[in-house]
Design a protein around this motif. Sequence first.
Motif, PDB file in Angstrom:
ATOM      1  N   SER A 116    -103.561  23.143  30.927  1.00 29.78           N
ATOM      2  CA  SER A 116    -102.427  22.349  30.460  1.00 29.78           C
ATOM      3  C   SER A 116    -101.276  23.238  30.014  1.00 29.78           C
ATOM      4  O   SER A 116    -100.102  22.976  30.316  1.00 29.78           O
ATOM      5  CB  SER A 116    -102.870  21.438  29.307  1.00 29.78           C
ATOM      6  N   ILE A 117    -101.600  24.302  29.292  1.00 32.21           N
ATOM      7  CA  ILE A 117    -100.549  25.193  28.795  1.00 32.21           C
ATOM      8  C   ILE A 117     -99.893  25.954  29.946  1.00 32.21           C
ATOM      9  O   ILE A 117     -98.667  26.156  29.948  1.00 32.21           O
ATOM     10  CB  ILE A 117    -101.135  26.152  27.741  1.00 32.21           C
ATOM     11  N   VAL A 146    -101.988  19.092  25.475  1.00 37.40           N
ATOM     12  CA  VAL A 146    -102.338  20.460  25.090  1.00 37.40           C
ATOM     13  C   VAL A 146    -102.947  20.486  23.694  1.00 37.40           C
ATOM     14  O   VAL A 146    -103.969  21.137  23.441  1.00 37.40           O
ATOM     15  CB  VAL A 146    -101.093  21.370  25.160  1.00 37.40           C
ATOM     16  N   SER A 199    -107.537  23.202  28.064  1.00 34.84           N
ATOM     17  CA  SER A 199    -106.384  23.637  27.284  1.00 34.84           C
ATOM     18  C   SER A 199    -105.575  24.686  28.035  1.00 34.84           C
ATOM     19  O   SER A 199    -104.337  24.632  28.078  1.00 34.84           O
ATOM     20  CB  SER A 199    -106.841  24.217  25.940  1.00 34.84           C
TER      21      SER A 199
END
Length: 395
Positions: free
Chosen positions: A134-135, A28, A131
Amino acid sequence: MDAAARTAGTAPAGRSSSTRLPPGDFGVVLATLRARRGWSVRETARRANVSEGQICNLENGLRNPSPAVAAACDAAFEADGELVGLAGAGRRDTRDDTIAASGPVIAGYERVLGELKGIGRSTGPRFVTPSIRSIIRILTDTGQRADGEESAEIWLLASMFAEYAGWMAQEAGNSAEALRWTNLAVRCGARGGDETVAAYALTRKAFIAQHRGDTRAAIRFADQAARHPAATPVIRAHAARRAALAHARRGDAGACGDALERFRSHVAEDTGGRPPHWGPRIGNGSSHLLEASCLLGLRRFGPAADLFATACGPAVPQDGNSRARFAVRQATALAGLDRLDDACLIVDATLPAIRLIDSATLRAELARFVQEARPRGPGPGQLALIDASDTLATG
């Protein structure tokens, strides 16, 4: 400063302190730092001297970084050893519990979302999507293990990330993926005890339908959003906006005018307090910009051009996507008036931003300009610009 970072409106990561790294695991953090710099996966891999596949696997959580890869990434981002330290901590099995128990870290992810939205508005989806994914993975894993109020906060945060992932998928031109993320946002919101996301999701579905050219579906979804029991005044305003634009594209001036009145009424209901949980804040000039856009849809080019001339300025949000979108609409109205010189000047100044942002919705606006301008007997220079716009719109 790196040129891409200047374009994105964010400074390079530089020599970091502990407050510079965003929260999250190695993947992340890597993806978020990459988004801040405006680097592609290929550029990041080149600077770190690793493969593109390694970068993708790290950002998507499919691999843990080896010490050598962590050190290479740390050097590329000048992270002063912090990425190496983060990699040394590993993908701890307890990271979910740590996040669930820590309000400041949840607040950190909220700040990261705001940062990613800013980058996305200026550079498009390709720099921020890894990003976001992933979060979301971390937050949904965490939400399943957390309890009570902390669990609700995590699911609501996951819902906000999923809603934004849907918007970025739409900007990338993938309507099916946009709907998938939007539906996930609704499920996460429900688990967090917030049903308003279900109402707002209907306005997003209206936008997706409108982008596909299905104005009937857009109106249907907008009406459903307005009637949803959990809809707030801001959500109803967004629904009225979608209905007004769809009616305009269908040539129904009466229904468009009614929707505009509803929009103004719901905007007046907004107390102007904290930013709305779903959707962008509606600015003071939104009514004029919406009316101008509706006049353009109704092919009333003169009033549309006049209104754009007065409304395009302070009323337009200062991100690259919004400025480009309303600039192209203004140019389309001018083209409809056979004012090709003025229209082409605007588009010529806007094309660099459209190339940078690489937005499907911007390309759709550009295609409307081309459709309106090409039959107007352009001169050689104007025709070259129209051809370049057509290539970008269809590319």
